[in-house]
Design a protein around this motif. Structure first.
Motif, PDB file in Angstrom:
ATOM      1  N   HIS A  63       0.871  -1.177   0.000  1.00 31.77           N
ATOM      2  CA  HIS A  63       0.000   0.000   0.000  1.00 31.77           C
ATOM      3  C   HIS A  63       0.905   1.223   0.000  1.00 31.77           C
ATOM      4  O   HIS A  63       1.522   1.536   1.007  1.00 31.77           O
ATOM      5  CB  HIS A  63      -0.901   0.019   1.237  1.00 31.77           C
TER       6      HIS A  63
ATOM      7  N   CYS B 221     -13.082  -3.543   8.958  1.00 34.32           N
ATOM      8  CA  CYS B 221     -12.157  -2.459   8.628  1.00 34.32           C
ATOM      9  C   CYS B 221     -11.201  -2.229   9.794  1.00 34.32           C
ATOM     10  O   CYS B 221     -11.590  -2.384  10.958  1.00 34.32           O
ATOM     11  CB  CYS B 221     -12.934  -1.175   8.340  1.00 34.32           C
TER      12      CYS B 221
ATOM     13  N   LEU C 112      -3.520  -5.036   6.022  1.00 34.66           N
ATOM     14  CA  LEU C 112      -4.093  -3.700   5.870  1.00 34.66           C
ATOM     15  C   LEU C 112      -3.464  -2.754   6.892  1.00 34.66           C
ATOM     16  O   LEU C 112      -3.260  -3.130   8.043  1.00 34.66           O
ATOM     17  CB  LEU C 112      -5.612  -3.746   6.086  1.00 34.66           C
TER      18      LEU C 112
END
Length: 208
Positions: free
Chosen positions: A3, A100, A47
């Motif tokens: 990312h 999330c 993430l």
């Protein structure tokens, strides 16, 4: 899975895959439990912990109205099924927040115009020190298909395969990119192929 972007604008993300897997009743679809297990094993662990997700929601009736009430292509028929859209809405409201890294900002857009949505999202992003990319459209109309992509767009299947444009052409990885609702085309020199997000540094095969 790397990312390196401050902002990622996605219409088909890991949450989108999970939402569809949760909502669909298509016999060939991957079961939701299997999709969720893959997400928890391979995606969630990598993430960024400070990643903030903004989910733009719209009511089923408004969603259908905005898209003309019926599909332009038979292959899109399932996306006009109110029951499917209701189940996807349920997923985003009741399940997505738990998946999330940080609680997402969920914006109900049914009563908002484009400018109000963009302002709300931009305010959220500004709090994190980032801004919306300049090449992303914020108007009611779609950008035009760039001349550099018109022929390969039609050869690939046009709107039935790629969807309508969502960005103008922009510089990307030594060439040009134009993003569409369902995919993107990447051009370097005279060579244009569908962009493969799983292999961002190499060209996707033309039939991928």
């Amino acid at each position: 899975m790397a990312h390196n972007a401050e902002v990622m604008l996605l219409d088909r993300s890991h949450l989108g895959v999970l939402a569809y897997s949760f909502a669909t009743r298509h016999p060939d679809a991957i079961p939701y439990g299997k999709s969720l297990d893959y997400y928890l094993r391979h995606i969630a662990p990598v993430l960024p912990a400070d990643m903030r997700t903004v989910i733009l929601q719209v009511g089923v009736e408004d969603s259908l109205r905005r898209r003309g009430g019926h599909p332009a292509h038979p292959r899109w028929q399932q996306w006009y099924d109110p029951a499917l859209l209701e189940r996807m809405d349920l997923f985003y409201r009741e399940h997505a927040p738990e998946l999330c890294p940080r609680p997402p900002l969920i914006i109900e857009t049914s009563r908002l115009d484009h400018d109000a949505v963009v302002t709300t999202v931009a305010t959220e992003l500004a709090a994190s020190g980032v801004g919306l990319p300049s090449h992303v459209t914020t108007s009611d109309s779609h950008p035009m298909i760039d001349d550099a992509f018109a022929i390969p767009y039609n050869a690939t299947g046009g709107a039935a395969v790629l969807g309508d444009p969502v960005t103008s052409a922009f510089t990307y990885r030594g060439g040009q990119m134009q993003m569409f609702q369902l995919a993107g085309l990447h051009r370097v020199g005279d060579h244009t192929v569908p962009w493969n997000p799983l292999k961002p540094d190499v060209f996707a095969e033309a039939d991928s």
